[in-house]
Design an enzyme around this catalytic site. Structure first.
Site, PDB file in Angstrom:
ATOM      1  N   ASN A   1     -68.321  73.220  76.827  1.00 22.44           N
ATOM      2  CA  ASN A   1     -68.936  73.781  75.623  1.00 22.44           C
ATOM      3  C   ASN A   1     -69.191  72.631  74.653  1.00 22.44           C
ATOM      4  OD1 ASN A   1     -69.591  75.129  73.281  1.00 22.44           O
ATOM      5  ND2 ASN A   1     -67.577  76.081  72.998  1.00 22.44           N
TER       6      ASN A   1
ATOM      7  N   LYS B   1     -70.672  72.677  71.902  1.00 24.16           N
ATOM      8  CA  LYS B   1     -70.677  73.120  70.488  1.00 24.16           C
ATOM      9  C   LYS B   1     -71.907  72.553  69.764  1.00 24.16           C
ATOM     10  CE  LYS B   1     -65.726  73.770  70.763  1.00 24.16           C
ATOM     11  NZ  LYS B   1     -64.425  73.745  70.127  1.00 24.16           N
TER      12      LYS B   1
ATOM     13  N   HIS C   1     -66.451  83.257  70.844  1.00 26.31           N
ATOM     14  CA  HIS C   1     -65.634  82.052  70.638  1.00 26.31           C
ATOM     15  C   HIS C   1     -64.936  82.161  69.283  1.00 26.31           C
ATOM     16  CE1 HIS C   1     -64.532  77.873  70.022  1.00 26.31           C
ATOM     17  NE2 HIS C   1     -64.671  77.706  71.324  1.00 26.31           N
TER      18      HIS C   1
ATOM     19  N   GLU D   1     -64.553  80.118  67.006  1.00 25.98           N
ATOM     20  CA  GLU D   1     -65.308  79.540  65.883  1.00 25.98           C
ATOM     21  C   GLU D   1     -66.344  80.535  65.374  1.00 25.98           C
ATOM     22  OE1 GLU D   1     -66.353  75.966  67.956  1.00 25.98           O
ATOM     23  OE2 GLU D   1     -64.269  75.304  67.821  1.00 25.98           O
TER      24      GLU D   1
ATOM     25  N   GLU E   1     -58.315  81.119  74.798  1.00 30.55           N
ATOM     26  CA  GLU E   1     -58.343  79.934  73.949  1.00 30.55           C
ATOM     27  C   GLU E   1     -57.477  80.174  72.715  1.00 30.55           C
ATOM     28  OE1 GLU E   1     -62.014  77.237  74.674  1.00 30.55           O
ATOM     29  OE2 GLU E   1     -62.493  78.668  73.123  1.00 30.55           O
TER      30      GLU E   1
ATOM     31  N   GLY F   1     -59.400  71.880  69.493  1.00 29.94           N
ATOM     32  CA  GLY F   1     -59.756  70.694  68.725  1.00 29.94           C
ATOM     33  C   GLY F   1     -58.586  70.052  67.999  1.00 29.94           C
TER      34      GLY F   1
ATOM     35  N   SER G   1     -57.960  71.913  73.793  1.00 27.54           N
ATOM     36  CA  SER G   1     -57.469  70.541  73.993  1.00 27.54           C
ATOM     37  C   SER G   1     -57.241  70.188  75.467  1.00 27.54           C
ATOM     38  CB  SER G   1     -56.201  70.295  73.170  1.00 27.54           C
ATOM     39  OG  SER G   1     -56.503  70.407  71.795  1.00 27.54           O
TER      40      SER G   1
HETATM   41  P1  13P Z   1     -61.474  71.441  72.564  1.00 25.34           P
HETATM   42  O1  13P Z   1     -61.452  71.176  74.048  1.00 25.34           O
HETATM   43  O2  13P Z   1     -62.264  70.409  71.799  1.00 25.34           O
HETATM   44  O3  13P Z   1     -60.121  71.701  72.035  1.00 25.34           O
HETATM   45  O4  13P Z   1     -62.295  72.810  72.353  1.00 25.34           O
HETATM   46  C1  13P Z   1     -61.968  73.910  73.109  1.00 25.34           C
HETATM   47  C2  13P Z   1     -63.012  74.922  72.956  1.00 25.34           C
HETATM   48  O5  13P Z   1     -63.139  75.516  71.900  1.00 25.34           O
HETATM   49  C3  13P Z   1     -63.915  75.169  74.090  1.00 25.34           C
HETATM   50  O6  13P Z   1     -64.683  76.311  73.883  1.00 25.34           O
END
Ligand code: 13P
Length: 259
Positions: free
Chosen positions: A9, A11, A95, A97, A173, A179, A219
């Site tokens: 992803n 983003k 997601h 976010e 997640e 992150g 992560s």
């Molecule tokens: P990270 O791997 O940067 O922690 O992000 C995970 C994520 O949100 C994947 O959708």
């Protein structure tokens, strides 16, 4: 046996040129990988050019979001029809976010899952608890609520595409791991994955519970991916930051081949 699924992803990162260069490199590095499904989810603006680069390779295309209607007066939105038209096979839905910054509720997630399925795309439905939820012992309760509401009104038979591929993937997640560099431990992740599979059995029945892939995100990096995927219930990973670098992305993909 469920085929491991590795989703990158990206983003809100990468211009068209950066996307093309990343996937060009990944395509070469991963060309001999078999037995693992690889998906990249670039930003909307780079879907078209990324599709051209991965044509004929073992890399598939995914979108990071969709709107739930197929067409109409919804300024700024992208429909599942458009995503299918551009060659996407997967869509990430709900997601954390999007839940946090765009106030996507479980009801919205449910509408998006339904429109994804209606358009014969595969949904990667994200669920996960916040740090506060975990610290206050509400992890399983939050996961159960997101699963039941997100999948409400969906039946097992709807989730089967004409080529008999299953259209649902669940991504666990934990919000506190995204992150942050702080991944869930193998056993923390596995406990939730076991619970998700139990919920799939209750909500969608035996077949769905046996074929739905439950992947982990938060992560994930080359140093922890093999360990996470060595768990029987962890069917792959959803990667953010580490998927922006072809070398680390391919190392994670290769760790799925070893388990
Ligand atoms: P990270 O791997 O940067 O922690 O992000 C995970 C994520 O949100 C994947 O959708």
């Amino acid at each position: 046996m469920r085929k491991p699924l590795i989703v990158g992803n990206w983003k809100m990162n990468n211009s068209v040129a950066e996307s093309v260069s990343l996937v060009d490199k990944l395509k070469v590095l991963a060309k001999d990988v078999a037995g693992v499904e690889i998906v990249v989810a670039p930003p909307f603006t780079a879907l078209f050019s990324t599709r051209d680069v991965i044509k004929g390779s073992n890399i598939k295309l995914g979108a990071q979001n969709i709107f739930w209607e197929d067409r109409g007066a919804y300024t700024g939105e992208i429909s599942p029809l458009m995503i299918a038209d551009i060659g996407c096979e997967y869509v990430i839905i709900g997601h954390s976010e999007r839940r946090e910054y765009f106030k996507e509720s479980d009801e919205i997630v449910n509408k998006k899952i339904k429109s994804t399925i209606r358009n014969k795309l595969k949904a990667v439905m994200c669920v996960g608890e916040s740090l506060k939820d975990r610290e206050e012992g509400r992890t399983m309760q939050v996961i159960e609520s997101q699963m039941r509401k997100g999948l409400e009104g969906i039946s097992n038979s709807e989730l089967q595409t004409p080529n008999s591929e299953f259209q649902l993937v669940i991504a666990y997640e934990p919000v506190w791991a995204i992150g942050t560099g702080r991944n869930a431990t193998q056993s923390q992740a596995n406990d939730v994955h076991i619970y998700i599979r139990k919920l799939l059995l209750q909500i969608l029945g035996e077949y769905a519970a046996s074929v739905t892939r439950v992947i982990y995100g938060g992560s994930v990096k080359p140093s922890n991916s093999a360990e996470l995927m060595s768990e029987k219930e962890i069917d792959g990973v959803l990667i953010g930051g580490a998927s922006l670098d072809a070398d680390s992305f391919v190392q994670i993909i290769r760790s799925a081949c070893m388990v």
